[in-house]
Write an enzyme that holds these catalytic residues in place. Structure first.
Site, PDB file in Angstrom:
ATOM      1  N   LYS A 123       0.836  -1.208   0.000  1.00 30.05           N
ATOM      2  CA  LYS A 123       0.000   0.000   0.000  1.00 30.05           C
ATOM      3  C   LYS A 123       0.879   1.269   0.000  1.00 30.05           C
ATOM      4  O   LYS A 123       0.673   2.161  -0.820  1.00 30.05           O
ATOM      5  CB  LYS A 123      -0.937   0.004   1.227  1.00 30.05           C
ATOM      6  CG  LYS A 123      -1.883  -1.188   1.285  1.00 30.05           C
ATOM      7  CD  LYS A 123      -2.809  -1.140   2.478  1.00 30.05           C
ATOM      8  CE  LYS A 123      -2.151  -1.293   3.824  1.00 30.05           C
ATOM      9  NZ  LYS A 123      -1.470  -2.595   4.058  1.00 30.05           N
ATOM     10  N   ARG A 147     -10.136   0.328   8.856  1.00 36.09           N
ATOM     11  CA  ARG A 147      -9.748  -1.049   9.170  1.00 36.09           C
ATOM     12  C   ARG A 147     -10.824  -1.790   9.941  1.00 36.09           C
ATOM     13  O   ARG A 147     -10.655  -2.977  10.229  1.00 36.09           O
ATOM     14  CB  ARG A 147      -8.463  -1.040  10.002  1.00 36.09           C
ATOM     15  CG  ARG A 147      -7.205  -0.884   9.166  1.00 36.09           C
ATOM     16  CD  ARG A 147      -6.024  -0.658  10.067  1.00 36.09           C
ATOM     17  NE  ARG A 147      -4.914  -1.514   9.751  1.00 36.09           N
ATOM     18  CZ  ARG A 147      -3.803  -1.092   9.140  1.00 36.09           C
ATOM     19  NH1 ARG A 147      -3.672   0.149   8.767  1.00 36.09           N
ATOM     20  NH2 ARG A 147      -2.826  -1.926   8.895  1.00 36.09           N
ATOM     21  N   ARG A 151      12.044  -6.615   5.600  1.00 39.77           N
ATOM     22  CA  ARG A 151      12.105  -5.142   5.490  1.00 39.77           C
ATOM     23  C   ARG A 151      13.064  -4.552   6.525  1.00 39.77           C
ATOM     24  O   ARG A 151      12.996  -4.874   7.709  1.00 39.77           O
ATOM     25  CB  ARG A 151      10.707  -4.540   5.704  1.00 39.77           C
ATOM     26  CG  ARG A 151      10.752  -3.017   5.845  1.00 39.77           C
ATOM     27  CD  ARG A 151       9.417  -2.338   5.675  1.00 39.77           C
ATOM     28  NE  ARG A 151       8.377  -2.852   6.538  1.00 39.77           N
ATOM     29  CZ  ARG A 151       7.089  -2.527   6.407  1.00 39.77           C
ATOM     30  NH1 ARG A 151       6.698  -1.712   5.448  1.00 39.77           N
ATOM     31  NH2 ARG A 151       6.197  -3.039   7.220  1.00 39.77           N
ATOM     32  N   ARG A 187      11.273  -2.362  11.827  1.00 40.15           N
ATOM     33  CA  ARG A 187      10.058  -1.886  12.507  1.00 40.15           C
ATOM     34  C   ARG A 187       9.702  -2.891  13.591  1.00 40.15           C
ATOM     35  O   ARG A 187       9.741  -4.096  13.341  1.00 40.15           O
ATOM     36  CB  ARG A 187       8.907  -1.784  11.485  1.00 40.15           C
ATOM     37  CG  ARG A 187       8.558  -0.365  11.097  1.00 40.15           C
ATOM     38  CD  ARG A 187       7.574  -0.282   9.959  1.00 40.15           C
ATOM     39  NE  ARG A 187       6.259  -0.845  10.202  1.00 40.15           N
ATOM     40  CZ  ARG A 187       5.210  -0.657   9.396  1.00 40.15           C
ATOM     41  NH1 ARG A 187       5.335   0.082   8.312  1.00 40.15           N
ATOM     42  NH2 ARG A 187       4.045  -1.200   9.656  1.00 40.15           N
ATOM     43  N   ARG A 224      -0.503  -9.417  12.842  1.00 41.51           N
ATOM     44  CA  ARG A 224      -1.051  -8.369  11.963  1.00 41.51           C
ATOM     45  C   ARG A 224      -1.868  -8.994  10.831  1.00 41.51           C
ATOM     46  O   ARG A 224      -2.931  -8.477  10.461  1.00 41.51           O
ATOM     47  CB  ARG A 224       0.091  -7.523  11.377  1.00 41.51           C
ATOM     48  CG  ARG A 224       0.680  -6.553  12.386  1.00 41.51           C
ATOM     49  CD  ARG A 224       2.054  -6.074  11.951  1.00 41.51           C
ATOM     50  NE  ARG A 224       2.030  -5.274  10.748  1.00 41.51           N
ATOM     51  CZ  ARG A 224       3.103  -5.078   9.966  1.00 41.51           C
ATOM     52  NH1 ARG A 224       4.263  -5.644  10.272  1.00 41.51           N
ATOM     53  NH2 ARG A 224       3.006  -4.327   8.906  1.00 41.51           N
TER      54      ARG A 224
END
Ligand code: AP5
Length: 227
Positions: free
Chosen positions: A18, A93, A132, A165, A176
């Site tokens: 996104k 959400r 990531r 992160r 998640r």
């Protein structure tokens, strides 16, 4: 050419791309990117009261409460200039968030033009998120994948630090993805009856996905492209 501002919602599981697609779209269409995840992380980084309230939730991969997130979004939308469109990344959400968004957009007379749903398998999402890293320091932050040896070397050369992160740790990624499936994915049925949902295969290179997304937006809103 129709110069009406575009109102877009980018939907999809963690890791679907996104934020990456937002970067393509904001330069190609006149839309302000609004990421509720980024808004919350900024509050955490600033050690604000709100940041203190949400930092543990974010690190666990849970959603911030609707009571916190809806006013934050409302305030950001109210800042838009009349000729500016928006691209929502990560909002809504939950069903109450979607209902609140409808109410806010009616008040602002900004109807949603399209809901772009990025679809990606769990294995690829886990690979993207687990790998990531953010190259931080000595220049703008750069998102890289830990297996990209050239990018890692460039980061070290420039004196940057590789940061992960907190919600990209393996157990939090699993949480998640589960939260997305149970609380967020059902929202697609909230928007489908309006005929504005387009599902996009989010695998392949970012450029390939961007071409698919652009084609989908043009199909819904053919005359709005600003270039
Ligand atoms: P948020 O920041 O929105 O995170 P997310 O939805 O979990 O998604 P990500 O940002 O991790 O993934 P993305 O789909 O944007 O993909 P990206 O482009 O980054 O939210 C974080 C947290 O904030 C939530 O868990 C929640 O706690 C809270 N929150 C946010 N909004 C909320 C709300 N409305 N209500 C309540 N709580 C809320 O890409 C991911 C990685 O993949 C990157 O490394 C990227 O480089 C790579 N990548 C992207 N595209 C490709 C591609 N095509 N090929 C290869 N790699 C790719």
């Amino acid at each position: 050419m129709n110069s009406q501002p575009l109102h877009l919602l980018l939907f999809g599981p963690p890791g679907a791309g996104k934020s990456t697609q937002t970067e393509f779209l904001e330069t190609e269409w006149k839309v302000a990117p609004i990421s509720t995840g980024a808004l919350l992380r900024a509050q955490v980084a600033a050690h604000s009261e709100l940041g203190k309230q949400v930092s543990a939730l974010l690190a666990r991969g849970e959603l911030a409460s609707d009571e916190i997130i809806i006013p934050l979004l409302r305030a950001r939308l109210a800042e838009l200039s009349p000729d500016e469109g928006f691209l929502l990344d990560g909002f809504p959400r939950t069903i109450p968030q979607a209902e609140a968004l409808d109410k806010i957009l009616t008040e602002l007379n900004r109807p949603l033009d399209a809901v772009i749903s990025l679809e990606l398998g769990t294995t690829e999402a886990v690979n993207r998120l687990g790998g990531r890293r953010i190259c931080h320091g000595n220049g703008p932050d750069e998102i890289i994948h830990i297996n990209d040896e050239a990018a890692v070397a460039r980061c070290i050369e420039r004196g940057g630090l590789l940061v992960q992160r907190p919600d990209d740790l393996p157990n939090v990624i699993v949480r998640r993805l589960a939260v997305y499936q149970t609380q967020t994915e059902p929202l697609l049925n909230f928007y489908r009856p309006r005929g504005i949902v387009r599902t996009i295969d989010a695998s392949g290179s970012p450029q390939e996905v961007a071409r698919r997304v652009t084609a989908a937006i043009q199909e819904i809103h053919p005359l709005t492209k600003t270039w």
